[in-house]
Design an enzyme around this catalytic site. Sequence first.
Site, PDB file in Angstrom:
ATOM      1  N   LYS A 130      49.862 110.806  19.523  1.00 27.88           N
ATOM      2  CA  LYS A 130      49.056 111.999  19.821  1.00 27.88           C
ATOM      3  C   LYS A 130      49.000 112.169  21.324  1.00 27.88           C
ATOM      4  CE  LYS A 130      46.532 114.957  17.397  1.00 27.88           C
ATOM      5  NZ  LYS A 130      46.637 115.332  15.976  1.00 27.88           N
ATOM      6  N   ASP A 170      48.123 121.143  18.061  1.00 25.17           N
ATOM      7  CA  ASP A 170      46.831 120.686  17.548  1.00 25.17           C
ATOM      8  C   ASP A 170      45.814 121.683  18.127  1.00 25.17           C
ATOM      9  OD1 ASP A 170      45.676 118.114  16.083  1.00 25.17           O
ATOM     10  OD2 ASP A 170      44.290 118.510  17.713  1.00 25.17           O
TER      11      ASP A 170
HETATM   12  N1  GLU Z   1      48.152 118.067  14.836  1.00 24.40           N
HETATM   13  C1  GLU Z   1      48.515 118.010  13.448  1.00 24.40           C
HETATM   14  C2  GLU Z   1      47.878 116.807  12.797  1.00 24.40           C
HETATM   15  O1  GLU Z   1      46.783 116.425  13.165  1.00 24.40           O
HETATM   16  C3  GLU Z   1      50.017 118.124  13.242  1.00 24.40           C
HETATM   17  C4  GLU Z   1      50.843 117.082  13.913  1.00 24.40           C
HETATM   18  C5  GLU Z   1      52.355 117.343  13.819  1.00 24.40           C
HETATM   19  O2  GLU Z   1      52.762 118.297  13.181  1.00 24.40           O
HETATM   20  O3  GLU Z   1      53.073 116.531  14.387  1.00 24.40           O
HETATM   21  O4  GLU Z   1      48.382 116.228  11.872  1.00 24.40           O
END
Ligand code: GLU
Length: 450
Positions: A130, A170
């Site tokens: 992340k 996100d």
């Molecule tokens: N931010 C989204 C999550 O919390 C998607 C992450 C992504 O697609 O890599 O899963």
Amino acid sequence: MAISDHVDFPAFIEGVKRRNPGQSEFVQAVQEVAEDIFDFIQDKEQYHHYQILRRIAEPDRVVSFRVCWEDDKGNIRVQRGWRVQNNNSIGPYKGGIRFHPSVTESVLKFLAFEQTFKNALTGLPMGGGKGGANFNPKGKSDHEVMRFCQSFMTELYRHVGADVDVPAGDIGVGGREIGYMFGQYKRITNQFTGVLTGKGLEYGGSLIRTEATGYGAVYFLMNMLKEKGQDLVGKAVVISGSGNVATHAAEKVVQLGGRVMTLSDSQGFIHDPDGIDQEKIDWVKTHKTRRRGRIAEYVETFTGATFHEGKTPWGVPCDVALPCATQNELLGEDARTLVANGCMAVAEGANMPTNLEGVHVFKDAKILFAPGKAANAGGVAVSGLEMSQNSGRISWKEAELQQLLLDIMEGIHSRCLEYGRRGDYVDYVKGANIAGFKKVADAMLAYGVV
Ligand code: GLU
């Protein structure tokens, strides 16, 4: 046996707190998972001996960097950016980028930790990561956002790659921001690769990626209801948030016969007793994404609705609650109110929206409760499908992708049942934690001590 082999749960959590001072969100996320994993591994010597949980709760690396940019008035602004690469045992690091003033290292470490289990649950080969920055895109011009994204990627590009780490969106990062970041990556490296997901359809994006998190959460809910011989028809659904996840969850609820009663943003929530139908959802989408407006303005257009400033929607009586805004938005007392009002199911569209006390309230009341790592995995799952399409230089059709998303959410539900069934009751938190952990843990065992 080595002396460190069998620490007990309190000692483990004390150690996590000691090693991560002031990182309350990260400690909270580890604690929620560790509660279940300690139970599961108590008679499994290898996981203890190889310190698997301790290792998953220590990110592979945390990269922190300065992001300088110039605003429209010519002021030089300085932000902090991060990429947390938590674990790549089952695939390249994968997870979104968040731009929000509340972003800290603790928040990103909790999100990367959660992502590790979530991605494992999808059944696709993706590790957990992340990233983000304490940058607030609200109120910024397009060009300010562009300059920020370019500056952010000018450092991030060294740490990511299609087979290394694949970020996505996100909170605060949508199609516009992904476009600016992908453009900068391509410019610096001179490579057109699947380094980001959530891209525009013109340059390697996948159909249904935008809808996937919200739709997936409602598919998971449907699987839970089906297990009880129920469906969504006529059910009152309370939703928080009004961004990508909330609006698409609302859309799917409406398609499946439910009645959406609320939406919210950081200033408060709107309650529409007539129900928020597709036309109203379309209005919210345009208002929030294109006009970048506030949810309070809904009541000026739809006069049957009321706005409740500074409040969350959990006091509105409902059958189902879908927290789709952000972490710790649903507290113990909110959970008690929902249960007292007869709410029978909660599916988390956001990451860790329910605090630990709230999770315990739902578990004790034995209502259906789907944690984010299971319920909101549809988004990253379609990101995984975008990666596959990019690697194969192909684009799948919408119907194929819709079916794959349905299958993946059903698969996650079955994995939760496998480890979470306790007689008549399914503990989805336990099921998700153990199923996600086991896949990553077994890969780590195969690698030895690395
Ligand atoms: N931010 C989204 C999550 O919390 C998607 C992450 C992504 O697609 O890599 O899963």
